[in-house]
Write an enzyme that holds these catalytic residues in place. Structure first.
Site, PDB file in Angstrom:
ATOM      1  N   GLY A  36       0.755  -1.077  -0.027  1.00 27.30           N
ATOM      2  CA  GLY A  36       0.027   0.028   0.006  1.00 27.30           C
ATOM      3  C   GLY A  36       0.850   1.252  -0.025  1.00 27.30           C
ATOM      4  O   GLY A  36       0.691   2.516  -0.618  1.00 27.30           O
ATOM      5  N   GLU A  47      -8.445  -9.851  -1.488  1.00 29.60           N
ATOM      6  CA  GLU A  47      -9.334  -9.961   0.139  1.00 29.60           C
ATOM      7  C   GLU A  47      -9.945  -8.633   0.935  1.00 29.60           C
ATOM      8  O   GLU A  47     -11.108  -8.803   1.539  1.00 29.60           O
ATOM      9  CB  GLU A  47      -8.459 -10.152   1.364  1.00 29.60           C
ATOM     10  CG  GLU A  47      -8.490 -10.671   2.684  1.00 29.60           C
ATOM     11  CD  GLU A  47      -6.926 -10.691   2.987  1.00 29.60           C
ATOM     12  OE1 GLU A  47      -7.257 -12.200   3.971  1.00 29.60           O
ATOM     13  OE2 GLU A  47      -6.321 -10.385   2.583  1.00 29.60           O
ATOM     14  N   ARG A  83      -7.312   3.476   4.228  1.00 28.08           N
ATOM     15  CA  ARG A  83      -5.979   3.094   4.331  1.00 28.08           C
ATOM     16  C   ARG A  83      -4.839   4.223   3.738  1.00 28.08           C
ATOM     17  O   ARG A  83      -4.092   4.616   4.243  1.00 28.08           O
ATOM     18  CB  ARG A  83      -5.275   1.508   3.710  1.00 28.08           C
ATOM     19  CG  ARG A  83      -5.800   0.946   5.584  1.00 28.08           C
ATOM     20  CD  ARG A  83      -4.957  -0.550   4.795  1.00 28.08           C
ATOM     21  NE  ARG A  83      -5.732  -1.528   6.315  1.00 28.08           N
ATOM     22  CZ  ARG A  83      -4.280  -2.999   6.243  1.00 28.08           C
ATOM     23  NH1 ARG A  83      -3.462  -2.783   5.728  1.00 28.08           N
ATOM     24  NH2 ARG A  83      -5.008  -3.873   6.481  1.00 28.08           N
ATOM     25  N   GLU A  90       2.311 -22.883  -0.657  1.00 30.96           N
ATOM     26  CA  GLU A  90       0.989 -23.731  -2.100  1.00 30.96           C
ATOM     27  C   GLU A  90       2.218 -24.020  -3.248  1.00 30.96           C
ATOM     28  O   GLU A  90       1.700 -25.136  -3.688  1.00 30.96           O
ATOM     29  CB  GLU A  90       0.011 -23.208  -2.221  1.00 30.96           C
ATOM     30  CG  GLU A  90      -0.617 -23.343  -0.977  1.00 30.96           C
ATOM     31  CD  GLU A  90      -2.317 -22.993  -0.939  1.00 30.96           C
ATOM     32  OE1 GLU A  90      -2.600 -23.488  -1.156  1.00 30.96           O
ATOM     33  OE2 GLU A  90      -2.111 -21.760  -1.623  1.00 30.96           O
ATOM     34  N   GLY A  93       6.056 -23.740  -5.587  1.00 34.53           N
ATOM     35  CA  GLY A  93       7.686 -23.348  -5.122  1.00 34.53           C
ATOM     36  C   GLY A  93       7.838 -22.316  -6.817  1.00 34.53           C
ATOM     37  O   GLY A  93       8.699 -21.984  -6.688  1.00 34.53           O
ATOM     38  N   LYS A 134      15.098 -12.234  -2.767  1.00 32.25           N
ATOM     39  CA  LYS A 134      15.492 -12.678  -4.733  1.00 32.25           C
ATOM     40  C   LYS A 134      15.947 -11.483  -5.315  1.00 32.25           C
ATOM     41  O   LYS A 134      15.014 -10.626  -4.792  1.00 32.25           O
ATOM     42  CB  LYS A 134      14.281 -13.609  -4.693  1.00 32.25           C
ATOM     43  CG  LYS A 134      15.175 -14.477  -6.472  1.00 32.25           C
ATOM     44  CD  LYS A 134      14.180 -15.374  -6.992  1.00 32.25           C
ATOM     45  CE  LYS A 134      14.125 -15.381  -8.470  1.00 32.25           C
ATOM     46  NZ  LYS A 134      13.076 -16.211  -9.051  1.00 32.25           N
ATOM     47  N   ARG A 152      17.003 -10.710  -8.903  1.00 32.41           N
ATOM     48  CA  ARG A 152      16.799 -11.076 -10.564  1.00 32.41           C
ATOM     49  C   ARG A 152      17.621 -10.963 -10.813  1.00 32.41           C
ATOM     50  O   ARG A 152      19.600 -11.048 -11.168  1.00 32.41           O
ATOM     51  CB  ARG A 152      16.329 -12.595 -10.902  1.00 32.41           C
ATOM     52  CG  ARG A 152      16.221 -12.464 -12.601  1.00 32.41           C
ATOM     53  CD  ARG A 152      15.406 -12.849 -13.314  1.00 32.41           C
ATOM     54  NE  ARG A 152      14.214 -13.034 -13.232  1.00 32.41           N
ATOM     55  CZ  ARG A 152      14.111 -14.739 -12.551  1.00 32.41           C
ATOM     56  NH1 ARG A 152      14.566 -15.464 -12.895  1.00 32.41           N
ATOM     57  NH2 ARG A 152      12.634 -14.545 -12.581  1.00 32.41           N
TER      58      ARG A 152
END
Length: 245
Positions: free
Chosen positions: A14, A33, A42, A179, A181, A215, A217
């Site tokens: 946000g 959601e 917000r 859930e 990789g 990570k 790249r």
């Protein structure tokens, strides 16, 4: 650009969306959601520096009302588009982004909250075959988001599994992405947020946060210190002074 960023913290995303909406940038927020009104609440809290809880429990002071008026004026000038459909999928996201591009001429950033809710809802109690299917489903979602990121910089929020609860060091790791990789493999960048005060009652830990770049790249990984301001659900550049809150 080719940016597919995965993180797990709604507040950070946000903040980035609000700051990125400056300078006439066009921002698209897809929320499965949270409702549009909740997101706007917000944003106004951040722009007007108004305690988010005060709007729900205690009520607004005259200073808060002035802050809200300033925040509303500022929000109207920004090009933030919010889509809060619970039926969103990557195909619909692509269609909406193409429509927004025709309208505005560009989309500088799109945000998804959150990745595992895209597509079909799945029960938390699954047998082995259902878990394998769910992993494939999340993998397909991730690949769809990767394709979107070829045209639009994309920030996606992803849930973490509960492995962190069983470790002494509670800092999230790549293996904690829930859930699939594929999230780790597809994402160009993965960010995690860690706040020690969540696990500690020490006053010295209040407001301290770490942005863990797990990570990247095309760049370095590492940790950046931030300051967490709970009143506005806002992350700021790090300052050690608690009285700045």
């Amino acid at each position: 650009t080719d940016d597919y960023i995965v993180t797990h913290n709604t507040g950070l995303i946000g903040n980035i969306a609000v700051h990125s909406s400056m300078l006439d940038n066009v921002i698209a927020i897809f929320s499965v959601e949270m409702s549009e009104s909740g997101i706007v609440e917000r944003i106004l809290s951040q722009l007007g520096k108004i305690n988010l809880d005060k709007t729900r429990e205690i009520g607004l002071t005259a200073r808060d009302i002035d802050g809200y008026e300033i925040a509303l004026h500022e929000l109207r000038k920004r090009k933030i588009y919010i889509y809060d459909s619970p039926q969103i999928n990557t195909a619909k996201m692509s269609m909406m982004l193409r429509g927004l591009t025709r309208k505005e001429g560009k989309v500088n950033m799109c945000v998804l909250d959150y990745l595992q809710l895209v597509g079909k809802n799945t029960s938390t109690k699954m047998n082995w075959a259902e878990r394998k299917n769910r992993e494939q489903e999340v993998s397909d979602i991730s690949k769809g988001l990767k394709a979107i990121s070829k045209k639009y910089p994309l920030l996606a929020i992803a849930q973490l599994n509960r492995n962190v609860d069983h470790r002494d060091d509670k800092r999230p790791q790549l293996a904690d992405l829930r859930e699939s990789g594929s999230l780790e493999a597809d994402a160009d960048t993965v960010w995690f947020l860690y706040r020690h005060e969540f696990y500690s009652k020490l006053l010295t830990d209040k407001g301290k946060a770490e942005l863990i770049i797990a990570k990247r790249r095309n760049g370095r990984i590492g940790t950046v210190n931030l300051t967490w301001v709970e009143d506005y659900t806002e992350f700021r550049n790090y300052t050690p002074r608690i009285d700045n809150f």
